[in-house]
Design a protein around this motif. Sequence first.
Motif, PDB file in Angstrom:
ATOM      1  N   GLU A  37       0.871  -1.284  -0.100  1.00  8.59           N
ATOM      2  CA  GLU A  37       0.102  -0.093  -0.011  1.00  8.59           C
ATOM      3  C   GLU A  37       0.791   1.198   0.032  1.00  8.59           C
ATOM      4  O   GLU A  37       2.048   1.382   0.576  1.00  8.59           O
ATOM      5  N   PRO A  38       0.353   2.296  -0.561  1.00  4.95           N
ATOM      6  CA  PRO A  38       1.118   3.569  -0.586  1.00  4.95           C
ATOM      7  C   PRO A  38       1.131   4.091   0.752  1.00  4.95           C
ATOM      8  O   PRO A  38       0.577   3.677   1.415  1.00  4.95           O
ATOM      9  N   PRO A  39       1.794   5.173   1.037  1.00  2.00           N
ATOM     10  CA  PRO A  39       2.100   5.637   2.548  1.00  2.00           C
ATOM     11  C   PRO A  39       0.728   6.564   2.791  1.00  2.00           C
ATOM     12  O   PRO A  39       0.387   6.695   1.958  1.00  2.00           O
ATOM     13  N   PRO A  40       0.649   6.262   4.102  1.00  3.77           N
ATOM     14  CA  PRO A  40      -0.885   6.907   4.660  1.00  3.77           C
ATOM     15  C   PRO A  40      -0.909   8.326   4.342  1.00  3.77           C
ATOM     16  O   PRO A  40      -1.899   8.891   4.076  1.00  3.77           O
ATOM     17  N   CYS A  41       0.365   9.077   3.891  1.00  4.15           N
ATOM     18  CA  CYS A  41       0.086  10.607   3.615  1.00  4.15           C
ATOM     19  C   CYS A  41      -0.160  10.480   2.044  1.00  4.15           C
ATOM     20  O   CYS A  41      -0.108   9.704   1.618  1.00  4.15           O
ATOM     21  N   ASP A  42      -0.435  11.847   1.702  1.00  3.11           N
ATOM     22  CA  ASP A  42      -0.802  12.064   0.419  1.00  3.11           C
ATOM     23  C   ASP A  42       0.430  11.455  -0.720  1.00  3.11           C
ATOM     24  O   ASP A  42       0.199  11.071  -1.517  1.00  3.11           O
ATOM     25  N   THR A  43       1.556  12.321  -0.404  1.00  2.00           N
ATOM     26  CA  THR A  43       2.608  11.812  -1.190  1.00  2.00           C
ATOM     27  C   THR A  43       3.746  11.693  -0.280  1.00  2.00           C
ATOM     28  O   THR A  43       3.662  12.033   0.697  1.00  2.00           O
ATOM     29  N   VAL A  44       4.838  11.242  -0.940  1.00  5.53           N
ATOM     30  CA  VAL A  44       6.178  10.900  -0.118  1.00  5.53           C
ATOM     31  C   VAL A  44       6.634  12.443   0.114  1.00  5.53           C
ATOM     32  O   VAL A  44       7.157  12.639   1.389  1.00  5.53           O
ATOM     33  N   GLN A  45       6.427  13.486  -0.611  1.00  4.36           N
ATOM     34  CA  GLN A  45       6.935  14.919  -0.364  1.00  4.36           C
ATOM     35  C   GLN A  45       6.014  15.434   0.917  1.00  4.36           C
ATOM     36  O   GLN A  45       6.430  16.334   1.650  1.00  4.36           O
ATOM     37  N   GLY A  46       4.938  14.696   1.084  1.00  6.06           N
ATOM     38  CA  GLY A  46       4.043  15.472   2.003  1.00  6.06           C
ATOM     39  C   GLY A  46       3.899  14.520   3.348  1.00  6.06           C
ATOM     40  O   GLY A  46       3.506  15.037   4.285  1.00  6.06           O
ATOM     41  N   CYS A  47       4.986  13.607   3.451  1.00  6.78           N
ATOM     42  CA  CYS A  47       4.958  12.706   4.743  1.00  6.78           C
ATOM     43  C   CYS A  47       5.637  13.529   5.573  1.00  6.78           C
ATOM     44  O   CYS A  47       6.465  14.446   5.331  1.00  6.78           O
ATOM     45  N   ALA A  48       5.689  13.192   6.900  1.00  5.90           N
ATOM     46  CA  ALA A  48       6.263  13.691   7.942  1.00  5.90           C
ATOM     47  C   ALA A  48       7.809  13.397   7.730  1.00  5.90           C
ATOM     48  O   ALA A  48       8.306  12.644   7.393  1.00  5.90           O
ATOM     49  N   SER A  49       8.722  14.270   8.307  1.00  2.00           N
ATOM     50  CA  SER A  49      10.003  14.410   8.112  1.00  2.00           C
ATOM     51  C   SER A  49      10.842  15.211   9.599  1.00  2.00           C
ATOM     52  O   SER A  49      10.291  16.026  10.237  1.00  2.00           O
ATOM     53  N   CYS A  50      12.055  14.519   9.671  1.00  2.00           N
ATOM     54  CA  CYS A  50      12.644  15.170  10.657  1.00  2.00           C
ATOM     55  C   CYS A  50      13.152  16.823  10.304  1.00  2.00           C
ATOM     56  O   CYS A  50      13.733  17.554  11.124  1.00  2.00           O
ATOM     57  N   LEU A  51      13.032  16.791   8.873  1.00  2.71           N
ATOM     58  CA  LEU A  51      13.625  17.990   8.335  1.00  2.71           C
ATOM     59  C   LEU A  51      12.606  19.191   8.603  1.00  2.71           C
ATOM     60  O   LEU A  51      12.629  20.494   8.055  1.00  2.71           O
ATOM     61  N   THR A  52      11.454  18.812   9.063  1.00  3.49           N
ATOM     62  CA  THR A  52      10.229  19.994   9.120  1.00  3.49           C
ATOM     63  C   THR A  52       9.685  20.073  10.589  1.00  3.49           C
ATOM     64  O   THR A  52       9.652  18.837  11.154  1.00  3.49           O
ATOM     65  N   PRO A  53       9.683  21.096  11.380  1.00  2.00           N
ATOM     66  CA  PRO A  53       9.279  21.228  12.660  1.00  2.00           C
ATOM     67  C   PRO A  53       7.478  20.486  12.787  1.00  2.00           C
ATOM     68  O   PRO A  53       6.878  20.397  11.632  1.00  2.00           O
ATOM     69  N   SER A  54       7.155  19.939  13.789  1.00  2.00           N
ATOM     70  CA  SER A  54       6.022  19.440  14.105  1.00  2.00           C
ATOM     71  C   SER A  54       5.136  20.828  14.628  1.00  2.00           C
ATOM     72  O   SER A  54       5.496  21.513  15.252  1.00  2.00           O
ATOM     73  N   ASN A  55       3.800  20.557  14.471  1.00  3.01           N
ATOM     74  CA  ASN A  55       2.900  21.491  14.711  1.00  3.01           C
ATOM     75  C   ASN A  55       2.353  20.918  16.104  1.00  3.01           C
ATOM     76  O   ASN A  55       2.579  19.854  16.398  1.00  3.01           O
TER      77      ASN A  55
END
Length: 242
Positions: A216-234
């Motif tokens: 199955e594809p990842p639960p986020c919309d796209t790979v670019q839209g997935c969570a990352s250590c390189l972006t802060p959490s809300n």
Amino acid sequence: MSKEHRREIRASRALTSVSERSGDLRRGLGGDTKAFPTAAVVHALAHSSLLTLLAMMSSACLVLSPPEYDAPERTPPMLMAADAYPDLRQTIYVYDDTSRVEFGGSVISEDSQQPVELAIYLDYGQRNAAGRPYRTAIYPFKPIPPGTMADGARKFSGMFWHPSDHTVPLGCHTVTLMASHRFGPDVCPQEPTDASYLVWQVIRCASSSDCNDFCEPPPCDTVQGCASCLTPSNPDGSGEGQ
């Protein structure tokens, strides 16, 4: 004739004899009286030689300070895909009886005397209940000693995932190996630009005879839209992908 008069006569004869010998010596050299430098010339030559000797001595004693070189700046650790183990093109199958999976590779970087740290993420990009951008993090491992770019790629191994300790449900997953000079309390690189990572595809099956290769594809919309250590959490645990 007095004694004083006799002494004057002897002194005069001695000067005459010295003068005659000097003339004989000049004539023996061909009569060139210029072969005998004057006292002024001798003094000038001696003065010049002395100056030359002093100059040589002063240059020999000159101490130059060593040149100063700027220390090379630290670079992000770069994981080399060509040296990754297992091969990144290989799908890893994990069964109920799989005790462990080993990962390894190589890294190249200018470390400025700071070791390189490594972490493994299971399902990187999917936030867990704590809001972190992975299902599970396996950390720490033995750091890689500091090196330089001149050292080339430095190999490492012995990074193990024990599926019985860090479980994942049946289906398709990813294993991500992250390298950085320092990880924070959330097991993400403290400096987002000071990191690189590799990703393996994993299929978790009950056994080799009972395995579904469909992922199955990842639960986020796209790979670019997935969570990352390189972006802060809300605050609500979601994250802005990149």
